[in-house]
Scaffold this motif. Structure first.
Motif, short mmCIF file in Angstrom:
data_model
loop_
_atom_site.label_atom_id
_atom_site.label_comp_id
_atom_site.label_asym_id
_atom_site.label_seq_id
_atom_site.Cartn_x
_atom_site.Cartn_y
_atom_site.Cartn_z
N TYR A 104 37.21 41.70 40.64
CA TYR A 104 36.65 40.41 40.22
C TYR A 104 35.36 40.57 39.41
O TYR A 104 34.86 39.63 38.82
N ILE A 105 34.83 41.79 39.43
CA ILE A 105 33.56 42.08 38.77
C ILE A 105 33.84 42.50 37.32
O ILE A 105 34.72 43.32 37.06
N ARG A 106 33.09 41.92 36.42
CA ARG A 106 33.42 42.10 35.00
C ARG A 106 33.36 43.54 34.53
O ARG A 106 34.14 43.95 33.68
N GLU B 204 39.46 42.05 35.29
CA GLU B 204 39.56 40.59 35.19
C GLU B 204 39.65 40.17 33.72
O GLU B 204 40.24 39.15 33.41
N VAL C 47 43.97 43.55 39.11
CA VAL C 47 42.77 43.06 39.79
C VAL C 47 42.90 43.28 41.30
O VAL C 47 41.98 43.75 41.97
N GLN C 48 44.08 42.98 41.80
CA GLN C 48 44.31 43.04 43.25
C GLN C 48 44.17 44.47 43.78
O GLN C 48 43.64 44.68 44.87
N ASN D 193 47.23 40.48 37.00
CA ASN D 193 46.65 40.02 38.26
C ASN D 193 46.80 41.05 39.37
O ASN D 193 45.92 41.19 40.22
N LEU D 194 47.89 41.78 39.35
CA LEU D 194 48.05 42.85 40.34
C LEU D 194 47.03 43.95 40.12
O LEU D 194 46.55 44.56 41.08
N GLY E 84 39.42 33.76 27.47
CA GLY E 84 39.45 35.18 27.11
C GLY E 84 39.63 35.36 25.62
O GLY E 84 39.29 34.46 24.85
N GLY F 35 37.90 43.44 45.78
CA GLY F 35 36.78 42.64 45.28
C GLY F 35 36.20 43.18 43.98
O GLY F 35 35.71 42.41 43.15
N HIS F 36 36.28 44.50 43.79
CA HIS F 36 35.74 45.08 42.55
C HIS F 36 36.51 44.59 41.32
O HIS F 36 35.99 44.61 40.22
N VAL G 195 43.20 39.93 32.72
CA VAL G 195 43.80 38.66 33.18
C VAL G 195 43.42 37.52 32.24
O VAL G 195 44.28 36.73 31.82
N ARG G 196 42.13 37.44 31.89
CA ARG G 196 41.69 36.34 31.02
C ARG G 196 42.30 36.46 29.64
O ARG G 196 42.72 35.47 29.04
N ASP G 197 42.35 37.67 29.12
CA ASP G 197 42.88 37.85 27.76
C ASP G 197 44.37 37.52 27.70
O ASP G 197 44.82 36.87 26.76
N THR G 198 45.10 37.96 28.69
CA THR G 198 46.55 37.81 28.59
C THR G 198 46.99 36.40 28.95
O THR G 198 48.11 36.00 28.64
#
Lengths: 606, 606
Positions: free
Chosen positions: A424-426, A431, A416-417, A413-414, A259, A421-422, A434-437
């Motif tokens: 997980y879509i960029r 998401e 995203v949860q 992460n929450l 990220g 499923g959405h 999540v990647r950045d942090t």
């Protein structure tokens, strides 16, 4: 695409109702200009910049990333323009001394700015953020000429800075640094070596980049006591202080990362580059770490920011997305299904994010007051004062950096949860948070290093438990005062109990560690997390106390806001704070549970 | 780049020493050919395929991803060849009935295969994995002609399959499905609608793709009782069962995702596509979910796989990377620093991964025995037997899927953490595991849905706590037998205590939920995680018991392996299991702590 809204209501609550910053600023020399009106205007203006300029570049910056071509790094589209606006707004020098072109406001104002920028767009905020590290180092350890030459353009933002510590063979263990610095007849040095993971090492935002570099002088002692600090500018300053000759420092590669893709993470090659010694020979590490506690509050922001951002977006989604019916009965009977905010499990996720964001913000603002005093001591040359507050900060910063960045990952992460499923879509952006942090628990000292710094160094070695005693005394004194109010009493009681337990755990570890040195490392992570949960509980009691006070004394216009603070306090104490007890249990587990397995017996194949 | 090694030693320990699969297979009709020699040969051969063919495509598949061009999806380089090897090895039909071209081995053998494939390369394993879903559905609900036409090429792997459930407006809440199916005069149907998140919806691995699609007949009842199931092949079969006319189903877009980038996640457009009803009208959801419990064990693998893979790589790194000195004294005095495996906090991370991977694997293999019996019941048409084992599985699968995928995310993140800053860099592969496994808590029912399925449906609604009573009785009976061995006694005691607590918590929730329906949703996540920790503790006691038995009865040649099992059991009980208590505390928290805040008061701006 959802957008960032600066949480000014919450920020002002903390500043005014909880921590009484107006009175705090009145007591500071640098606070003279930080009147409530000015603070308000700055927050509003900074919020607007973050919402309108930085937030729209959050996702596009991730998609585009940085590119390296022929030694030149290009930042994503829009970054140059945003940075120009940042410079022309005078934002870089907000908390910098007026003598070097800054606005001379308290350090905490700079942290408020960093929080908003970092939440709206963490990658962008790293460029000016790294410059701050260079500015602080030069301000504290540079001679007058170095300050005139480098500090002024850095403060204006015309030039940017970096911190060049890590090498391929070492990150945490800087005693292994190999980069060499050869003295030249003119008093300068020639630096040779490779540095990796250099944030903002090369980019197109400024006309010059000032690298602060750790290197070894010839025949320097081995290990950490043989490392010196150097200023190595990309372009050597000319006689008028402008940009002169190109120096032999260059970007060899950009790292491909999980990220923060809009932040240029560079491999930097020093090929006999000209550098200037800053601070005393062989004391480079001490110089580098002078401002570390303040800098680490900055990194702790990366726990709060993602929690806030992810919460804002998840909340908006939970108010719109329809799925199933609430267990307690239809909420929107005319619709095909209820919005998911009516499901208790979705609330659990949202409130966890909210409690982390707001509780974490309170931890930042609490520490930022101490940082103001510490910086004032440094600025006035009052070493005792600076040290006193640095010690207080030194205990808190590993908790803030270590605990809050871990919690930030959970909150992201929450988010995203909540999206299912959405998430997980960029395109939804969840998401990316999540990647950045995810970097936050790794750089500026991993969580493991923070934990060891807290327990091994700050608590056991330096104060023999005194740091915990002092802090818990403060907490308990505050909590005791709230026992008379029945709305606050259960939290105050719980917190008083925890202060006792925290001391007891500290003593038990101290005694056990005398026999088993490894125990400190074995217990450190649990101790850090435990400390974080209790500290955050203290912050929630402080907020609840302020909310009760405002409700009782004329806060009607914001009644819902204050009631939400009380509800979130209850959520925190009931549903997050119990985790402290599992950490309390496992931290006292014997060292052998970690160390008895031979490294060769950790896995078997065949 | 690190590579995957099939953990055959651990797999055989579970199969032979812990769960006595040889005896289990002797009792199964399908187990006739699953002799120890055959099982061994299959595991070895499958392991080799995963290590040599699938593992090398793990990172390259992520870098390349899938591409969509003119309706055609191209999988990453090497995928076609790997899939051909998979087909020619006869792997797809391993556990499928011989009558349709399979090898007729027990269902559990298929899960062992899936575990290895999914660990080596999750994205790849999704293509044959989705086919299994289609195969199971057709096997159970298709008529004889449908089986002949579709099941045989699917079993051979010549054709692939998908499951088309989700639509833009609904994932969990399938009652909202809008796709329409119009009956035609020839007995077929024309399907019109859009499905999203369709894994393997379009690709270049097979000559045909068989979509299993949820859709509504005209004038079907609203909601979940008006949904039927259809077979919609990409190419209509011709008279000889070959590939005939192109059907009106096509891939409209590929989703850009956080991870599993080599798996094609498609938007599928049905534009009057020809379909064939499978199963009774309006009972499509029941048909779709027949095999759900077995399928969800498959998804639970995605908790174990990343833990295993991330552990293998992190362990290798921790044995090589040098940083600082161990607190208990220098371990490699002649080197510049000790390897990081000597730091207790690094051990904590590695052992957490190991405990999750091996404890999770045990949970899978425990459930897989039940799946064998369930499938035997189905195959033999013995509905009572099938139902009996499906009920047992039905209680375990939300625990496996919900808990293990959450733990898999934790383990994968710890793998990044062991690598420090290098974990954030793509080339090391650690961050990919985090990105890939992040989907696991979202699809096939989010963790929240698993939690509600466990507590609301399986425990409260269907059995009024009986499912917990039955399972804890089994645990307690087993634990009681171990009380006489002093090596096992502390774990057995702890587990007996927990079985009591688990029942007590269930009863308390049951009583409280009578007054507050929302409480079930409020408690569900904590209940799920608590159940997971206790179930995993049971699995560790089972493993420790087997290890003690082997140590006492001639297991000298593997003494270190068995001792490692005992050490990991101790680690689990001392350092992970305490977390169950924080879940026990917060699950009984009143519902108001989640629900009292008005949705409009969840955030304030300005």
């Amino acid at each position: 695409m959802p957008v960032y809204k600066a949480p000014l209501r919450d920020m002002k609550f903390l500043l005014n109702d909880v921590f009484d910053y107006p009175a705090h600023y009145q007591r500071l020399a640098s606070g003279e200009n930080a009147t409530p009106d000015i603070v308000d205007a700055i927050l509003t203006e900074c919020g607007r910049f973050c919402e309108e300029v930085l937030s729209p570049l959050y996702q596009t910056g991730d998609e585009e990333g940085c590119t390296l071509d022929n030694g030149q790094v290009t930042t994503p589209g829009g970054y140059r323009d945003a940075y120009e606006q940042y410079v022309s707004g005078g934002w870089q020098g907000l908390s910098a001394p007026e003598a070097f072109g800054g606005q001379g406001l308290p350090a905490s104002m700079g942290l408020l700015k960093q929080e908003m920028m970092g939440t709206a767009n963490w990658s962008f905020s790293m460029y000016p953020g790294l410059s701050l590290g260079a500015m602080n180092t030069i301000f504290l350890h540079g001679d007058e000429q170095q300050k005139q030459t480098f500090l002024i353009p850095l403060t204006e933002g015309r030039w940017a800075g970096t911190m060049c510590l890590t090498e391929p063979q070492c990150g945490t263990d800087l005693g292994q640094v190999k980069t060499r610095a050869e003295p030249q007849s003119d008093g300068s040095y020639r630096l040779t070596g490779t540095k990796i993971f250099i944030s903002s090492g090369e980019h197109d935002l400024t006309e010059n980049i000032v690298h602060i570099v750790l290197a070894r002088l010839p025949e320097a002692p081995k290990g950490t006591r043989g490392i010196s600090l150097f200023i190595v500018p990309k372009f050597l300053p000319d006689a008028e202080g402008g940009v002169g000759e190109r120096n032999a420092v260059s970007c060899g590669a950009l790292e491909k990362k999980m990220g923060i893709k809009a932040s240029a993470t560079c491999v930097m090659n020093f090929d006999g580059a000209t550098g200037f010694l800053i601070g005393p020979e062989n004391e480079g590490l001490d110089c580098m770490f002078t401002f570390m506690n303040t800098a680490r509050i900055g990194t702790a922001i990366q726990g709060v920011g993602p929690a806030e951002l992810s919460y804002q977006w998840a909340l908006a989604y939970a108010r719109e997305r329809r799925s199933m019916r609430a267990l307690s009965g239809k909420k929107d009977p005319e619709e095909v299904a209820d919005t998911i905010i009516h499901h208790a499990d979705v609330r659990r996720m949202l409130l966890t994010q909210k409690a982390i964001a707001e509780g974490g913000r309170a931890m930042l603002y609490y520490a930022a007051r101490l940082a103001d005093h510490m910086v004032e001591g440094l600025t006035e040359g009052d070493d005792r004062k600076a040290e006193k507050y640095d010690d207080k900060l030194g205990f808190l910063t590993p908790i803030l950096k270590g605990f809050l960045t871990e919690m930030g990952c959970e909150a992201a992460n929450l988010g995203v949860q909540v999206f299912g499923g959405h998430g997980y879509i960029r395109e939804h952006g969840m998401e990316q948070i999540v990647r950045d942090t995810r970097i936050a628990t790794l750089y500026e000292g991993t969580t493991g290093i923070q934990a060891l710094d807290l327990l091994g160094r700050k608590v056991l070695l330096m104060t023999r438990g005194g740091a915990v005693r002092d802090f818990t005394l403060k907490i308990a004194n505050f909590a005791r005062k709230q026992l008379t109010d029945k709305r606050l009493r259960p939290y105050a009681l719980e917190l008083i109990k925890l202060t006792g337990q925290w001391n007891l755990l500290t003593v038990r570890i101290m005694l056990a560690a005398r026999k088993e040195r490894d125990l400190v490392s074995a217990a450190a992570n649990d101790f850090l997390m435990y400390s974080g949960y209790v500290t955050m509980a203290y912050m929630w009691l402080r907020q609840a106390t302020a909310a009760v006070d405002r409700l009782d004394n004329g806060g009607e216009e914001s009644e819902a806001f204050y009631r939400a603070k009380l509800a979130t306090t209850e959520f925190y104490f009931e549903r997050l704070l119990p985790r402290a007890q599992s950490h309390a249990t496992s931290m006292l587990s014997p060292t052998r549970t970690l160390m008895q397995l031979e490294p060769d017996h950790m896995a078997f194949t065949g």
